[in-house]
Design a protein around this motif. Structure first.
Motif, mmCIF file in Angstrom:
data_model
loop_
_atom_site.group_PDB
_atom_site.id
_atom_site.type_symbol
_atom_site.label_atom_id
_atom_site.label_comp_id
_atom_site.label_asym_id
_atom_site.label_seq_id
_atom_site.Cartn_x
_atom_site.Cartn_y
_atom_site.Cartn_z
ATOM 1 N N ARG A 74 0.833 -1.192 0.000
ATOM 2 C CA ARG A 74 0.000 0.000 0.000
ATOM 3 C C ARG A 74 0.871 1.246 0.000
ATOM 4 N N ASP A 75 0.531 2.170 -0.876
ATOM 5 C CA ASP A 75 1.249 3.430 -0.931
ATOM 6 C C ASP A 75 0.984 4.198 0.365
ATOM 7 N N ARG A 76 2.053 4.677 0.976
ATOM 8 C CA ARG A 76 1.912 5.432 2.211
ATOM 9 C C ARG A 76 1.442 6.832 1.866
ATOM 10 N N GLN A 77 0.226 7.159 2.268
ATOM 11 C CA GLN A 77 -0.354 8.449 1.936
ATOM 12 C C GLN A 77 -0.652 9.220 3.216
ATOM 13 N N MET A 78 -0.296 10.494 3.218
ATOM 14 C CA MET A 78 -0.504 11.337 4.377
ATOM 15 C C MET A 78 -1.185 12.619 3.913
ATOM 16 N N VAL A 79 -2.137 13.091 4.699
ATOM 17 C CA VAL A 79 -2.947 14.233 4.279
ATOM 18 C C VAL A 79 -3.057 15.243 5.414
ATOM 19 N N ILE A 80 -2.930 16.512 5.067
ATOM 20 C CA ILE A 80 -3.264 17.613 5.965
ATOM 21 C C ILE A 80 -4.353 18.431 5.280
ATOM 22 N N SER A 81 -5.548 18.439 5.872
ATOM 23 C CA SER A 81 -6.671 19.197 5.313
ATOM 24 C C SER A 81 -6.764 20.549 6.016
ATOM 25 N N ILE A 82 -6.848 21.601 5.229
ATOM 26 C CA ILE A 82 -6.882 22.964 5.746
ATOM 27 C C ILE A 82 -8.190 23.627 5.318
ATOM 28 N N LYS A 83 -8.719 24.489 6.175
ATOM 29 C CA LYS A 83 -9.915 25.239 5.789
ATOM 30 C C LYS A 83 -9.766 26.699 6.188
ATOM 31 N N VAL A 84 -10.458 27.561 5.458
ATOM 32 C CA VAL A 84 -10.518 28.981 5.792
ATOM 33 C C VAL A 84 -11.984 29.309 6.044
ATOM 34 N N HIS A 85 -12.217 30.087 7.087
ATOM 35 C CA HIS A 85 -13.584 30.254 7.583
ATOM 36 C C HIS A 85 -13.805 31.700 8.014
ATOM 37 N N ALA A 99 -11.809 23.112 0.535
ATOM 38 C CA ALA A 99 -11.165 22.380 -0.571
ATOM 39 C C ALA A 99 -9.699 22.758 -0.643
ATOM 40 N N LEU A 100 -8.931 22.317 0.358
ATOM 41 C CA LEU A 100 -7.520 22.667 0.429
ATOM 42 C C LEU A 100 -6.786 21.557 1.171
ATOM 43 N N GLU A 101 -5.978 20.805 0.445
ATOM 44 C CA GLU A 101 -5.294 19.673 1.056
ATOM 45 C C GLU A 101 -3.835 19.607 0.631
ATOM 46 N N LEU A 102 -2.991 19.269 1.609
ATOM 47 C CA LEU A 102 -1.613 18.877 1.349
ATOM 48 C C LEU A 102 -1.582 17.363 1.355
ATOM 49 N N PHE A 103 -1.094 16.781 0.266
ATOM 50 C CA PHE A 103 -1.134 15.334 0.083
ATOM 51 C C PHE A 103 0.293 14.830 -0.072
ATOM 52 N N PHE A 104 0.701 13.912 0.795
ATOM 53 C CA PHE A 104 2.060 13.386 0.766
ATOM 54 C C PHE A 104 2.017 11.911 0.386
#
Length: 210
Positions: A74-85, A99-104
């Motif tokens: 399995r591909d090691r996937q890491m995500v940081i989801s960011i939002k502005v409010h 709709a703003l994500e950093l995908f590693f």
């Protein structure tokens, strides 16, 4: 390949000890036994047969099939989801862009790849938003998802910009969710307009006026 008929595959010489196929599943660190009537070996999947003294096996065309499971790491996937409010604005409403994500991923690189995504403009005359900025084929592009290699060892900077239409007021940027992010990683925002720098997490947003 359908493997329920291995016993009838043509051997040039010798014989097999078993007609059961086994494939290694790196995700579970175990082997999968394939010998049922509906079991199949996927294309490009390595598999094991227990040999006696066979030197050559001819797989018949009738064994060709489709729809098999391909067992792989399995591909090691890491995500940081960011939002502005924003709730404090002249529009008097609550506005959010999530709709703003950093995908590693081990498959990603620092340039544009299949895991990057362009930012779409909201279908409204009032909105706020945020996007990562990058390059696609030599052209500047706004991105909803920015992908990077996960095995980074040094801090790096990802440029981003905030935008709005028909609104002014105050807003905050926060981390909405993290997935599989190593301990010790942190996200710091630098406001290049005011010079303010701040670490953010799920409990500590970055507030600013726009």
């Amino acid at each position: 390949l359908e493997v329920d008929d291995i016993a009838n595959w043509t051997l040039a010489t010798g014989s097999l000890t078993s007609s059961v196929a086994q494939v290694y599943n790196p995700e579970t660190d175990s082997y999968e036994v394939l010998n049922g009537a509906t079991d199949k070996v996927a294309s490009f999947q390595g598999f094991f047969l227990q040999n006696d003294d066979a030197t050559e096996i001819t797989i018949p065309a009738t064994a060709q099939s489709s729809g098999a499971t391909f067992y792989k790491q399995r591909d090691r996937q890491m995500v940081i989801s960011i939002k502005v409010h924003s709730t404090e604005n002249n529009g008097g409403k609550e506005f959010t862009d999530s709709a703003l994500e950093l995908f590693f991923s081990e498959s990603a690189d620092h340039g544009w790849d299949l895991w990057d995504a362009s930012k779409l403009t909201p279908l409204s005359n009032q909105y706020i938003g945020m996007a990562f900025t990058g390059d696609q084929n030599g052209k500047r592009v706004l991105k909803a998802q920015d992908s990077r290699p996960y095995n980074v060892e040094e801090p790096f900077t990802i440029p981003a910009e905030f935008f709005s239409a028909g609104l002014d007021g105050s807003a905050e940027i926060s981390i909405a969710e993290v997935s599989n992010i190593p301990e010790g990683w942190s996200v710091e925002i630098e406001d290049t307009f005011s010079g303010k720098r701040q670490l953010i997490d799920e409990r500590t947003p970055f507030r600013f006026d726009f």
